[in-house]
Design a protein around this motif. Sequence first.
Motif, PDB file in Angstrom:
ATOM      1  N   SER A  35       0.831  -1.202   0.000  1.00 47.59           N
ATOM      2  CA  SER A  35       0.000   0.000   0.000  1.00 47.59           C
ATOM      3  C   SER A  35       0.868   1.256   0.000  1.00 47.59           C
ATOM      4  CB  SER A  35      -0.932  -0.011   1.214  1.00 47.59           C
ATOM      5  OG  SER A  35      -1.670   1.188   1.283  1.00 47.59           O
ATOM      6  N   VAL A  36       1.865   1.279   0.874  1.00 45.12           N
ATOM      7  CA  VAL A  36       2.787   2.424   0.937  1.00 45.12           C
ATOM      8  C   VAL A  36       3.618   2.483  -0.345  1.00 45.12           C
ATOM      9  CG1 VAL A  36       4.726   3.470   2.189  1.00 45.12           C
ATOM     10  CG2 VAL A  36       2.859   2.397   3.461  1.00 45.12           C
ATOM     11  N   GLU A  37       4.063   1.341  -0.828  1.00 47.92           N
ATOM     12  CA  GLU A  37       4.876   1.279  -2.045  1.00 47.92           C
ATOM     13  C   GLU A  37       4.117   1.853  -3.244  1.00 47.92           C
ATOM     14  OE1 GLU A  37       7.252  -2.137  -4.659  1.00 47.92           O
ATOM     15  OE2 GLU A  37       5.768  -2.758  -3.166  1.00 47.92           O
ATOM     16  N   ARG A  38       2.844   1.493  -3.404  1.00 47.54           N
ATOM     17  CA  ARG A  38       2.040   1.999  -4.526  1.00 47.54           C
ATOM     18  C   ARG A  38       1.832   3.505  -4.441  1.00 47.54           C
ATOM     19  NH1 ARG A  38      -0.610  -2.813  -3.851  1.00 47.54           N
ATOM     20  NH2 ARG A  38      -2.162  -1.944  -2.459  1.00 47.54           N
ATOM     21  N   LYS A  39       1.566   3.996  -3.237  1.00 49.93           N
ATOM     22  CA  LYS A  39       1.229   5.411  -3.096  1.00 49.93           C
ATOM     23  C   LYS A  39       2.461   6.317  -3.070  1.00 49.93           C
ATOM     24  CE  LYS A  39      -1.611   8.684  -0.733  1.00 49.93           C
ATOM     25  NZ  LYS A  39      -2.935   8.877  -0.255  1.00 49.93           N
ATOM     26  N   PHE A  40       3.538   5.871  -2.413  1.00 53.56           N
ATOM     27  CA  PHE A  40       4.682   6.757  -2.198  1.00 53.56           C
ATOM     28  C   PHE A  40       5.989   6.249  -2.801  1.00 53.56           C
ATOM     29  CE2 PHE A  40       1.788   7.440   1.438  1.00 53.56           C
ATOM     30  CZ  PHE A  40       1.488   8.776   1.224  1.00 53.56           C
ATOM     31  N   GLY A  41       6.004   5.010  -3.299  1.00 52.71           N
ATOM     32  CA  GLY A  41       7.204   4.461  -3.907  1.00 52.71           C
ATOM     33  C   GLY A  41       7.990   3.568  -2.960  1.00 52.71           C
ATOM     34  N   MET A  42       8.919   2.838  -3.555  1.00 55.06           N
ATOM     35  CA  MET A  42       9.709   1.857  -2.819  1.00 55.06           C
ATOM     36  C   MET A  42      10.552   2.501  -1.720  1.00 55.06           C
ATOM     37  SD  MET A  42      10.546  -1.294  -2.275  1.00 55.06           S
ATOM     38  CE  MET A  42      10.085  -2.305  -3.690  1.00 55.06           C
ATOM     39  N   GLU A  43      11.172   3.642  -2.006  1.00 53.41           N
ATOM     40  CA  GLU A  43      12.055   4.274  -1.018  1.00 53.41           C
ATOM     41  C   GLU A  43      11.295   4.615   0.273  1.00 53.41           C
ATOM     42  OE1 GLU A  43      14.827   8.251  -0.615  1.00 53.41           O
ATOM     43  OE2 GLU A  43      14.542   7.373  -2.593  1.00 53.41           O
TER      44      GLU A  43
END
Length: 174
Positions: A35-43
């Motif tokens: 969820s965080v990866e999709r919205k804000f990216g891997m970093e």
Amino acid sequence: MPNQALEYLDKEQLIQLIELYSKNWLAMDGVWFQSVERKFGMEEAMIHDENAWERFTVIEARKIKAFLQLPDRSGLEGLAKALRFRFYANINRDEIVIEGNTLIYRTLDCRVQNARKRKGMPFHPCKSVGIIEYSGFAREIDDRIACEVLSCYPDITDESCCCAWKFTLASSQD
């Protein structure tokens, strides 16, 4: 016992339930991360993953240590025993080898990377999280144990496993 339904399960059912709970735990870990990866990216997702593991690994180690009634400095044998009771131990295939003052822990089959591959996603760059996770877990079991990565994505140096970690027991001056 809060859940009286557990009293009626036989040993095989309880073992299956532990595996189910472990898979559910891992699914929850993956769901929030993705969820965080999709919205804000891997970093950004990795920052939160590192923060979560810094806290969770200590909690997990303390609870396992208490459950197993391990002494504060239980050495590599205590670490090996504790590693066998982690959530991951129920769902990943791994191996542990102790030689002298070192323990090598290798994950031979990783559900996280397998799931990401199956979904066509890039592999999870777990090295930085793994350093936090395994170092913190080992220190909580025995503060004399240091951890170093041998092979972990994105820096795979051992193609025969998903990741490999070396734990070294320092000689005690006490």
